[in-house]
Design an enzyme around this catalytic site. Structure first.
Site: not given
Length: 336
Positions: A64, A133, A217-219
């Site tokens: 990130y 990761h 993821r936001g849905f």
């Protein structure tokens, strides 16, 4: 500090809050905004508010930024390190110019180098939970994990974990050094770890599970209406879930969840988080805003009945197609 339930993560001794804070959206990745623009001061204030509410488990990664996110976390925890449990990850290769090569590197020398760099960026002398990761397809997992085990022996890392791997890899890794956690995307919209037997393997081995993107993821916030809601550089535009007809099918499912949440007088996000907690798993919803961290921590306290769980899982039964979670190149390396 307000009371948030503490849970044992795995069987190696790590105790964490029942919900963590995903920090990815607080910085860009390779110059692109993730989930919209972030403000550093607001992000740091969000981390501080989370701590006040008992949410002291932070999830970051060297990817990130790259590296910018760890440095932001360092600013937030400075002078208060002992009060936080910090998880970070390595494995996407970052060169000496701090650029992503977009290759994977799990070689012994790189593990050591990546850990030293993360320690420096985080302004700390130990990492609470250190994850690989993504699996490096060109390096045996045994080599990577024995290098991670060396970090534990040296006191630089307390516990180790893997992200986005299959049961075979988990078993091999765990035989080299006990894993504390496996992290994978998991939500009402994404349950492949159940379908593929990963959760069963973790239970059998005494390894904890961390669910990233518990809001799909936001849905599952119930706030998305059209693909045009995203900025041009929002990485979700590249994900199959958010494209064409699939997007609108997913919105229909999210609307049903929204109806149920409204009946319970909570938000869709809170219902989605409470579902993950009810499954005995630890969600790490990402946010960079105080308002949402407060709502998310409240959600971890919501008790759902077995009838609630059955209703939710009948809206999106196991096996429902909601679209792949990454583009083809990234899908090729998950779950191996």
């Amino acid at each position: 500090m307000e009371n948030i339930t503490k849970v044992k993560l795995g069987s190696q001794g790590l105790v964490i809050p029942a919900l963590g804070l995903g920090c990815m959206g607080m910085t860009t990745i390779a110059g692109a905004d993730i989930y919209g623009k972030a403000d550093e001061n607001e992000s740091i204030a969000t981390i501080h508010r989370s701590l006040e509410l008992g949410g002291n488990f932070l999830d970051t990664a060297d990817l990130y930024g790259p590296l910018l996110n760890e440095r932001l976390v360092a600013k937030a925890i400075r002078g208060n390190r002992a009060k936080y449990i910090v998880a970070t990850k390595f494995g996407y290769e970052i060169d000496d110019q701090e650029q992503l090569t977009w290759g994977y590197n799990g070689k012994k020398a790189y593990v050591k180098k990546a850990a030293e760099r993360s320690l420096k960026n985080l302004g700390t002398d130990y990492i609470d939970l250190y994850y690989l990761h993504r699996l490096d397809p060109n390096t045996p997992i045994e080599e990577t994990v024995s290098a991670m085990a060396d970090l534990v022996k040296e006191g630089k890392v307390r516990y180790i974990g893997l992200s986005e791997v299959g049961s075979g890899t988990i078993r091999k890794a765990h035989s080299i050094h006990p894993l504390t956690a496996v992290q994978t995307e998991y939500s009402l919209f994404e349950r492949s770890v159940e379908e593929e037997g990963v959760l069963n393997a973790l239970k059998e081995l005494g390894i904890g599970f961390i669910a990233y993107s518990p809001l799909g993821r936001g849905f599952l916030t119930g706030e998305l209406k059209s693909p045009d809601d995203f900025a041009a550089d929002d990485f979700r535009r590249s994900l199959p879930k958010f494209q064409g007809e699939q997007f609108y099918k997913n919105i229909e499912l999210a609307d049903e969840i929204k109806t149920m949440a409204r009946e319970k007088n909570i938000t869709s996000s809170q219902l989605a988080i409470a579902w993950v907690v009810a499954k005995g798993l630890v969600p790490i919803p990402g946010t960079k805003r105080i308002k949402y961290v407060e709502q998310n921590i409240e959600a971890a306290k919501i008790k759902l009945s077995s009838a609630d769980l059955a209703r939710l899982e009948s809206i999106i039964p196991l096996g429902t197609v909601t679209g792949d979670r990454y583009d083809a190149a990234n899908m090729a390396v998950v779950g191996k």
